[in-house]
Design an enzyme around this catalytic site. Structure first.
Site, PDB file in Angstrom:
ATOM      1  N   ASN A  10       0.775  -1.033   0.111  1.00 47.71           N
ATOM      2  CA  ASN A  10      -0.053  -0.005   0.135  1.00 47.71           C
ATOM      3  C   ASN A  10       0.959   1.273   0.122  1.00 47.71           C
ATOM      4  OD1 ASN A  10      -1.436   2.523   1.274  1.00 47.71           O
ATOM      5  ND2 ASN A  10      -2.981   0.845   1.798  1.00 47.71           N
ATOM      6  N   HIS A  13       1.055   6.418   1.887  1.00 44.91           N
ATOM      7  CA  HIS A  13       1.778   7.098   2.609  1.00 44.91           C
ATOM      8  C   HIS A  13       2.685   7.801   1.945  1.00 44.91           C
ATOM      9  CE1 HIS A  13      -1.249   6.902   5.768  1.00 44.91           C
ATOM     10  NE2 HIS A  13      -1.075   5.595   5.685  1.00 44.91           N
ATOM     11  N   HIS A  46      -5.692   3.491  -1.745  1.00 51.72           N
ATOM     12  CA  HIS A  46      -6.914   4.035  -1.060  1.00 51.72           C
ATOM     13  C   HIS A  46      -7.219   5.569  -1.604  1.00 51.72           C
ATOM     14  CE1 HIS A  46      -9.492   4.332   2.822  1.00 51.72           C
ATOM     15  NE2 HIS A  46     -10.256   4.513   1.736  1.00 51.72           N
ATOM     16  N   ARG A  48      -9.340   7.901  -0.997  1.00 56.65           N
ATOM     17  CA  ARG A  48     -10.233   8.552   0.159  1.00 56.65           C
ATOM     18  C   ARG A  48     -11.229   9.439  -0.378  1.00 56.65           C
ATOM     19  NH1 ARG A  48     -10.359   7.716   5.534  1.00 56.65           N
ATOM     20  NH2 ARG A  48      -8.953   6.013   6.475  1.00 56.65           N
ATOM     21  N   ARG A  52      -6.860  12.523   1.144  1.00 62.69           N
ATOM     22  CA  ARG A  52      -5.743  13.023   1.799  1.00 62.69           C
ATOM     23  C   ARG A  52      -4.546  12.520   1.247  1.00 62.69           C
ATOM     24  NH1 ARG A  52      -7.252  10.116   7.509  1.00 62.69           N
ATOM     25  NH2 ARG A  52      -9.292  10.959   6.943  1.00 62.69           N
ATOM     26  N   GLU A  73      -8.669   0.512  -2.985  1.00 67.01           N
ATOM     27  CA  GLU A  73      -9.451   0.572  -1.781  1.00 67.01           C
ATOM     28  C   GLU A  73     -10.538   1.871  -1.759  1.00 67.01           C
ATOM     29  OE1 GLU A  73      -7.188   0.973   1.946  1.00 67.01           O
ATOM     30  OE2 GLU A  73      -6.013  -1.188   1.571  1.00 67.01           O
ATOM     31  N   THR A 104      -8.174   3.665   8.763  1.00 63.49           N
ATOM     32  CA  THR A 104      -9.389   2.865   8.558  1.00 63.49           C
ATOM     33  C   THR A 104      -9.688   1.954  10.126  1.00 63.49           C
ATOM     34  OG1 THR A 104      -8.867   2.609   6.241  1.00 63.49           O
ATOM     35  CG2 THR A 104     -10.646   1.041   7.159  1.00 63.49           C
ATOM     36  N   GLU A 154     -11.052  -9.022   3.213  1.00 62.60           N
ATOM     37  CA  GLU A 154      -9.937  -8.809   3.921  1.00 62.60           C
ATOM     38  C   GLU A 154     -10.193  -8.610   5.330  1.00 62.60           C
ATOM     39  OE1 GLU A 154      -7.218  -6.096   1.811  1.00 62.60           O
ATOM     40  OE2 GLU A 154      -6.377  -5.515   3.807  1.00 62.60           O
ATOM     41  N   HIS A 193      -3.426  -4.370   7.908  1.00 60.49           N
ATOM     42  CA  HIS A 193      -3.725  -3.277   8.866  1.00 60.49           C
ATOM     43  C   HIS A 193      -2.730  -3.333  10.240  1.00 60.49           C
ATOM     44  CE1 HIS A 193      -5.811   0.383   9.382  1.00 60.49           C
ATOM     45  NE2 HIS A 193      -5.245   0.564  10.745  1.00 60.49           N
TER      46      HIS A 193
END
Ligand code: PXP
Length: 251
Positions: A10, A13, A46, A48, A52, A73, A104, A154, A193
């Site tokens: 992922n 970030h 993801h 969002r 962000r 996502e 999340t 998931e 996660h």
């Protein structure tokens, strides 16, 4: 299910850091290519509602640049479904989303949201997108995923990752049981996660889990694995532009 456990990296970030300055560094697409080169089996991003980190154009750029499958996502909203239908990522993972959350924080209430989720899942599946539901490792949620026709779940490993001792053992057992129940019902189990070098092994050992999606820790750890050489390169470039001064001289 056993054998090769897929790693979805992922890259959200990387985009978080990029967006802190609003420019182009660091480029999440470049990060995806580095992950691909390093042995990732998929890239996860993801999009969002508040954008962000990942922004709309990142999705198209990722699909154009990587040869790995993209797992997008997304919240269960009309806006996100339209974006997914336009880009056709390999997979779409439906996650709960609250604007004020830092990340999340829990799984999707697949059981309680059946009527909202059903048409949306059907529309995504109809164009060949592999739909997964990000849920707590709870048998009721697996049953809900089954009745929704989701091919993948998931399992949220956040509680496992953030607990210790006996609490962690209980969570690990819930995840293993949920993965076994999913597999028994023909649903592919993924997990993710809060996974780190220190806590990944027991989750990776669960034989019914086919894929782990890991983000924050990998990007965080990359700072420490990569910062030294980057500072050295900047030092070298600065030194090279001042050929007459020795390094360390004070002027
Ligand atoms: N899987 C899902 C569905 C997520 O929403 C996230 C966080 O965005 C992850 C995996 C990765 O979690 P982390 O960044 O803590 O590794």
């Amino acid at each position: 299910m056993s054998g090769h456990l897929r790693l979805g990296v992922n890259i959200d970030h990387v985009a978080t850091i990029r967006n802190a300055r609003g420019g182009v560094y660091p480029d999440p697409i470049r990060a995806a290519l580095v992950a691909q080169e390093a042995g990732a089996d998929g890239i996860t991003a993801h999009l969002r509602e508040d954008r962000r980190h990942i922004i709309d154009e990142d999705i198209g750029h990722l699909i154009g640049a990587i040869s790995l499958p993209l797992n997008m996502e997304m919240a269960a909203t009309e806006e996100m479904v339209e974006i997914a239908l336009r880009h056709r990522p390999h997979a779409a993972c439906i996650v709960p989303e609250r604007r004020e959350e830092v990340t999340t924080e829990g799984g999707l209430n697949a059981a309680g949201l059946h009527n909202n989720l059903k048409p949306l899942i059907t529309r995504l599946k109809d164009v060949g997108i592999r739909v997964s539901l990000f849920i707590e490792p709870d048998p009721r949620q697996i049953e809900a995923a089954l009745s929704l026709g989701a091919p993948v779940v998931e399992l949220h490993t956040g509680k496992y990752a953030h607990s210790e001792g006996e609490d962690r053992a209980v969570e690990l057992r819930r995840i293993a049981d949920a993965a076994a129940l999913a597999a028994k019902n023909g649903i592919e189990a993924h997990a993710g996660h809060g996974l780190t070098f220190d806590n990944v092994a027991p989750i990776a050992a669960i034989p019914q889990i086919a894929e782990l999606n890991i983000g924050h820790f990998l990007i965080a750890e990359a700072i420490f694995d990569g910062l030294g050489p980057v500072v050295q390169r900047m030092r070298a470039l600065m030194d090279a532009s001042r050929p007459s001064t020795g390094s360390g001289s004070v002027g």
